[in-house]
Design a protein around this motif. Structure first.
Motif, mmCIF file in Angstrom:
data_model
loop_
_atom_site.group_PDB
_atom_site.id
_atom_site.type_symbol
_atom_site.label_atom_id
_atom_site.label_comp_id
_atom_site.label_asym_id
_atom_site.label_seq_id
_atom_site.Cartn_x
_atom_site.Cartn_y
_atom_site.Cartn_z
ATOM 1 N N GLU A 115 -11.513 51.222 86.146
ATOM 2 C CA GLU A 115 -12.855 51.637 86.566
ATOM 3 C C GLU A 115 -13.807 50.448 86.473
ATOM 4 N N ARG A 116 -14.665 50.340 87.457
ATOM 5 C CA ARG A 116 -15.665 49.280 87.430
ATOM 6 C C ARG A 116 -16.807 49.694 86.510
ATOM 7 N N LEU A 117 -17.341 48.712 85.790
ATOM 8 C CA LEU A 117 -18.449 49.007 84.893
ATOM 9 C C LEU A 117 -19.722 49.217 85.682
ATOM 10 N N THR A 118 -20.526 50.157 85.220
ATOM 11 C CA THR A 118 -21.805 50.404 85.862
ATOM 12 C C THR A 118 -22.834 49.402 85.331
ATOM 13 N N VAL A 119 -23.969 49.338 85.982
ATOM 14 C CA VAL A 119 -25.027 48.403 85.583
ATOM 15 C C VAL A 119 -25.519 48.696 84.155
ATOM 16 N N PRO A 120 -25.765 49.963 83.787
ATOM 17 C CA PRO A 120 -26.195 50.199 82.392
ATOM 18 C C PRO A 120 -25.141 49.772 81.357
ATOM 19 N N GLN A 121 -23.862 49.914 81.701
ATOM 20 C CA GLN A 121 -22.822 49.479 80.771
ATOM 21 C C GLN A 121 -22.819 47.955 80.629
ATOM 22 N N LEU A 122 -23.004 47.261 81.734
ATOM 23 C CA LEU A 122 -23.070 45.801 81.675
ATOM 24 C C LEU A 122 -24.271 45.328 80.870
ATOM 25 N N VAL A 123 -25.419 45.974 81.071
ATOM 26 C CA VAL A 123 -26.629 45.607 80.326
ATOM 27 C C VAL A 123 -26.440 45.897 78.837
ATOM 28 N N GLY A 124 -25.821 47.022 78.525
ATOM 29 C CA GLY A 124 -25.574 47.375 77.123
ATOM 30 C C GLY A 124 -24.665 46.377 76.443
ATOM 31 N N ARG A 125 -23.610 45.975 77.131
ATOM 32 C CA ARG A 125 -22.709 44.985 76.541
ATOM 33 C C ARG A 125 -23.405 43.642 76.374
ATOM 34 N N GLY A 126 -24.246 43.289 77.325
ATOM 35 C CA GLY A 126 -24.997 42.041 77.211
ATOM 36 C C GLY A 126 -25.952 42.065 76.031
ATOM 37 N N LEU A 127 -26.624 43.192 75.835
ATOM 38 C CA LEU A 127 -27.553 43.300 74.702
ATOM 39 C C LEU A 127 -26.821 43.270 73.369
ATOM 40 N N ILE A 128 -25.667 43.892 73.318
ATOM 41 C CA ILE A 128 -24.883 43.854 72.078
ATOM 42 C C ILE A 128 -24.450 42.421 71.781
ATOM 43 N N GLY A 129 -23.989 41.703 72.800
ATOM 44 C CA GLY A 129 -23.608 40.308 72.611
ATOM 45 C C GLY A 129 -24.773 39.445 72.183
ATOM 46 N N LEU A 130 -25.924 39.674 72.795
ATOM 47 C CA LEU A 130 -27.120 38.920 72.435
ATOM 48 C C LEU A 130 -27.549 39.215 70.996
ATOM 49 N N THR A 131 -27.419 40.461 70.569
ATOM 50 C CA THR A 131 -27.765 40.827 69.195
ATOM 51 C C THR A 131 -26.838 40.154 68.196
ATOM 52 N N VAL A 132 -25.560 40.100 68.503
ATOM 53 C CA VAL A 132 -24.603 39.452 67.601
ATOM 54 C C VAL A 132 -24.894 37.958 67.496
ATOM 55 N N VAL A 133 -25.145 37.318 68.624
ATOM 56 C CA VAL A 133 -25.446 35.884 68.612
ATOM 57 C C VAL A 133 -26.750 35.616 67.867
ATOM 58 N N ALA A 134 -27.771 36.450 68.090
ATOM 59 C CA ALA A 134 -29.043 36.271 67.383
ATOM 60 C C ALA A 134 -28.868 36.467 65.877
ATOM 61 N N GLY A 135 -28.020 37.386 65.480
ATOM 62 C CA GLY A 135 -27.753 37.590 64.051
ATOM 63 C C GLY A 135 -27.079 36.394 63.419
ATOM 64 N N ILE A 136 -26.124 35.804 64.126
ATOM 65 C CA ILE A 136 -25.441 34.623 63.591
ATOM 66 C C ILE A 136 -26.402 33.439 63.505
ATOM 67 N N VAL A 137 -27.201 33.240 64.541
ATOM 68 C CA VAL A 137 -28.163 32.133 64.528
ATOM 69 C C VAL A 137 -29.208 32.358 63.430
ATOM 70 N N GLY A 138 -29.690 33.581 63.285
ATOM 71 C CA GLY A 138 -30.676 33.873 62.251
ATOM 72 C C GLY A 138 -30.129 33.659 60.853
ATOM 73 N N SER A 139 -28.886 34.045 60.638
ATOM 74 C CA SER A 139 -28.302 33.837 59.308
ATOM 75 C C SER A 139 -28.113 32.350 59.022
ATOM 76 N N MET A 140 -27.820 31.573 60.058
ATOM 77 C CA MET A 140 -27.710 30.132 59.854
ATOM 78 C C MET A 140 -29.072 29.510 59.562
ATOM 79 N N VAL A 141 -30.111 29.965 60.269
ATOM 80 C CA VAL A 141 -31.453 29.406 60.054
ATOM 81 C C VAL A 141 -31.947 29.719 58.648
ATOM 82 N N PHE A 142 -31.750 30.951 58.206
ATOM 83 C CA PHE A 142 -32.228 31.327 56.876
ATOM 84 C C PHE A 142 -31.281 30.875 55.772
ATOM 85 N N GLY A 143 -30.024 30.626 56.097
ATOM 86 C CA GLY A 143 -29.068 30.231 55.071
ATOM 87 C C GLY A 143 -28.970 28.746 54.843
#
Length: 79
Positions: free
Chosen positions: A29-57
């Motif tokens: 099945e092809r992913l719908t636009v909301p599914q693609l946006v959701g996966r992108g936001l989850i990826g962005l949140t994970v990357v922001a969490g790693i960068v934030g932990s590095m900045v504060f750590g």
């Protein structure tokens, strides 16, 4: 311990390399636009969490000066 008396036929193992199924799997099945946006936001949140932990750590991992203060003992004061 009991031993098996009949020989184990290994011919089916050799034939399994040549076996091709005539049943095709269903198309993916092809992913719908909301599914693609959701996966992108989850990826962005994970990357922001790693960068934030590095900045504060990083300041906590700094082995140089502790807290920016220079501490001298009274014995090394020279009085």
């Amino acid at each position: 311990m009991l031993r098996r008396r009949e020989a184990v036929p290994f011919a089916f193992v050799a034939e399994s390399d040549r076996f091709r199924s005539n049943v095709t799997p269903p198309p993916r099945e092809r992913l719908t636009v909301p599914q693609l946006v959701g996966r992108g936001l989850i990826g962005l949140t994970v990357v922001a969490g790693i960068v934030g932990s590095m900045v504060f750590g990083m300041p906590a991992l700094d082995a140089g000066n502790s807290g920016g203060r220079q501490h001298q003992s009274e014995a090394s004061d020279g009085r």
